[in-house]
Design a protein around this motif. Sequence first.
Motif, mmCIF file in Angstrom:
data_model
loop_
_atom_site.group_PDB
_atom_site.id
_atom_site.type_symbol
_atom_site.label_atom_id
_atom_site.label_comp_id
_atom_site.label_asym_id
_atom_site.label_seq_id
_atom_site.Cartn_x
_atom_site.Cartn_y
_atom_site.Cartn_z
ATOM 1 N N LYS A 382 32.073 48.369 48.890
ATOM 2 C CA LYS A 382 33.174 47.796 48.111
ATOM 3 C C LYS A 382 32.782 46.521 47.371
ATOM 4 O O LYS A 382 32.706 46.498 46.148
ATOM 5 C CB LYS A 382 34.394 47.526 48.995
ATOM 6 N N GLY A 814 36.423 55.098 49.687
ATOM 7 C CA GLY A 814 36.588 53.708 50.095
ATOM 8 C C GLY A 814 35.306 52.923 50.215
ATOM 9 O O GLY A 814 35.330 51.760 50.631
ATOM 10 N N ASN A 818 33.794 48.086 43.974
ATOM 11 C CA ASN A 818 35.062 47.781 43.329
ATOM 12 C C ASN A 818 34.892 47.558 41.833
ATOM 13 O O ASN A 818 35.822 47.795 41.056
ATOM 14 C CB ASN A 818 35.699 46.536 43.969
#
Length: 952
Positions: A382, A814, A818
């Motif tokens: 992430k 997940g 990002n």
Amino acid sequence: MRVNKKYSCLPAEEKGIHIINIRAIEDIGYDQHESTLLNSLSKNPDADCKYGLYFRDGKRKVDYILVYHYKKSSAGKTLARRAQQNDASLRSTKQDQPLPGKGVQLEMGDSEPHMDYHEDDKRFRREEYEGNLVEAGLELERDEDTKIHGIGFVKIHAPWNVLCREAEFLKLKMPTKKMYQINQTHGLLKKINSVIQKITEPIQPKVAEHKPQTVKRLSYPFSREKQHLFDLSDKDSFFDSKTRSTIVYEILKRTTCTKAKYSMGITSLLANGVYSAAYPLHDGDYEGENVEPNDRKLLCEEWASYGVFYKYQPIDLVRKYFGEKIGLYFAWLGVYTQMLIPASIVGIIVFLYGCATVDENIPSMEMCDQRNNITMCPLCDKTCSYWKMSSACATARASHLFDNPATVFFSVFMALWAATFMEHWKRKQMRLNYRWDLTGFEEEEDHPRAEYEAKVLEKSLRKEHKHKETDKEKLTWKDRFPAYLTNFVSIIFMVGLTFAIVFGVIIYRISTAAALAISSTPSGRSSVRVTVTATAVIINLVVIIILDEVYGCIARWLTQIEVPKTDKNFEERLIFKAFLLKFVNAYTPIFYVAFFKGRFVGRPGDYVYIFHSFRMEECAPGGCLMELCIQLSIIMLGKQLIQNNLFEIGIPKMKKFIRYLKLKRRRSLDHEEHMKKKQRYEVDYNLEPFAGLTPEYMEMIIQFGFVTLFVASFPLAPLFALLNNIIEIRLDAKKFVTELRRPVAVRAKDIGIWYNILRGIGKLAVIINAFVISFTSDFIPRLVYLYMYSENGTMHGFVNHTLSSFNVSDFQAGTAPNDPLDLGYEVQICRYKDYREPPWSENKYDISKDFWAVLAARLAFVIVFQNLVMFMSEFVDWIIPDIPKDISQQIHKEKVLMVEVFMREEQGKLQMLETWKDKDKRKGENCNNHSPRLSRSRSGSLSSCHSYPLDV
């Protein structure tokens, strides 16, 4: 005791009186005129006894000191203070009570209030023990009138007959009158040796013991029946201070005090607080004006000074002053430091080779080339984004300094260096054994320790309580089983604690790397790896230093509850436990980086997680060797700088300062008492007690591990070890000469269990370096690529060969970055370091055949390297003889000469017998031929020859 300045020191002319009670004279009270007259007629008594080095008669030398605490009567002190203030002559008188034993007196006051039971018990034990010492032949003198109030000193002197008796019991080899020529080299070797001596003359210490000797006295175990063999022209110097203190210490250990139903030697008395200290005296002061020349002062000038760091150590003088065991330690440390010089030179050459070839290293050039445009997969989930391989250019270039072909050569060199060092030390040890007359010396079983005797007493008392017949009890494994179980559980727990701390640091590294990756600045992102590595290593260093001290105390406690029988057994068990715990503590973080980091990471889309949230950390693109180098260098330098040097300097200074403050708080002295010079035994009492050589050896053994175990990753380790040891030798020397009480000299012919530990580390170093080269460095993958996959026989394309491809669409839900557009473009394929099938393959992301080829090569290298180096080490061990040829010849020559001496002595005895027989025969003939009375009185009884002189 020591008298005050206003009273003269009256010699004890009465036979057998060893202690004179001056306090009783003082308590009677003199008026001022009488004291002035006495002071004008007397000399300074402290100067007569050389300030505590001799008894008050100035003739008998103090060989040992016993120290004890005593309580003065508060009523007596008040009376004395009032008498001094009012100038009154009435004082409380004290009555002398003799000690058990010949001619020894002890001060006891009937007017003093009754002491508590423990003080009385200690005093009675001291009385009996000191009486037994006098019966053993020692001479004692007590001093309670010192600047250290509440502390009493018992001075011990061993007369000549006791020294001779004990030297014979201990089989001490002493020099005889017979001298012989030491074999000298001839021809070319003699010229080479003379040139070397001239070159090294400036770095030789200026002591008589260090000069090369051409003759040597023949040594033989001392015997009172053969005193004529020894040079006894100067009996005062025949047994030096080291030997005298050793003899007295043996008597102190052997002599027992049978109070409280069991025997107690000096070790038990010290453990029970009957005496607070026992030590031999230093030879005198080492600094100041008008200091008489002594060995301590000479050692301070020529050995324990940083200004002579470039000189050889005066090992023979160290042995003469401190004994063989300490002399062997410093000799070993000197040999180790000398052997580090060639290792440091080769290490510097290897490092410079890496610096010179860094611009020619093709893999690092490819990584730094921005035109390659290699996009790497994120380092964390992430928060981390994709990154360019060229951003790790500095790490890749730095890795080449330590990860180059010369590193393999250096690993082989250091393995042979370790074997050569061990053989060189064995030869040096044999030379020292010959020079110090230790050939044929065998250590005898030591006296039982105080704790062992107490445990045996407790066991025997339990059996007596049960009305059982008791023979001589001893501790069995059943008695020690609870201690063994405690040892096992504690060691397992502490090893697990070390692993847990290392695991905690790993969690810190992973979480900190993820947190720093959120930083929006490019400079912050580029320095994430360096920041995390440096801070984690510093945390490891602090934890290692703290746990080292904790583990040292725990190892001592675990050894104490085992209750070993002798001091030697205690020391060996303590060394084993302390080394095991400190070895695990120091090397666990390094082992993790070398062999585990980056091995169990997984792959993009299928990473291995800790606690389902922390992803296992990966190695840098240039490999983990650079990180291993950083870890090793910081821990090694930090331990040497902080633990070995600052602690060794700071802690003794701090303890000395605390003792000074305590003594200052206890003193209530007038100006005259304060101006008096301290006695030698008072000064030595304020020094730190000698705690053994285990801490000194331990730090050097751990350093030896740093130098040999992971030297493939840090070629400069021998250089930093050499610089540290140059300081360490002088630091230890200064501590022994100025900071510590003089230790009891212990005879030893080797360094004991430490030699086996060194050999074990040397063997382990070969295996570890083989695995470091094959699995941690890129040496084997480069060889495999060069000879199996390279199209043009060069390293071009190696970086691309070691990277696998990953399709970003295969990320688990997940875990994708990002900010996928952080690099300014959309990434479809990212690269990661591993040998796996590409995403377009049928068996995508499976391990490729290249991986198995590299693994086979790595294992083959480990086997070949290990066996080759082991064989070469054993060959070095075999080709270098343990005993130098000249020393074996000299030992044989000594045996022959000793046989000749005894043969001549026997021949002399036979000749004397023949001479006596001839004289008796001649006397008989003269008696028969020249006696006039025999010829005149033939009819009477014949007179015998023996009556002839009476008739004449």
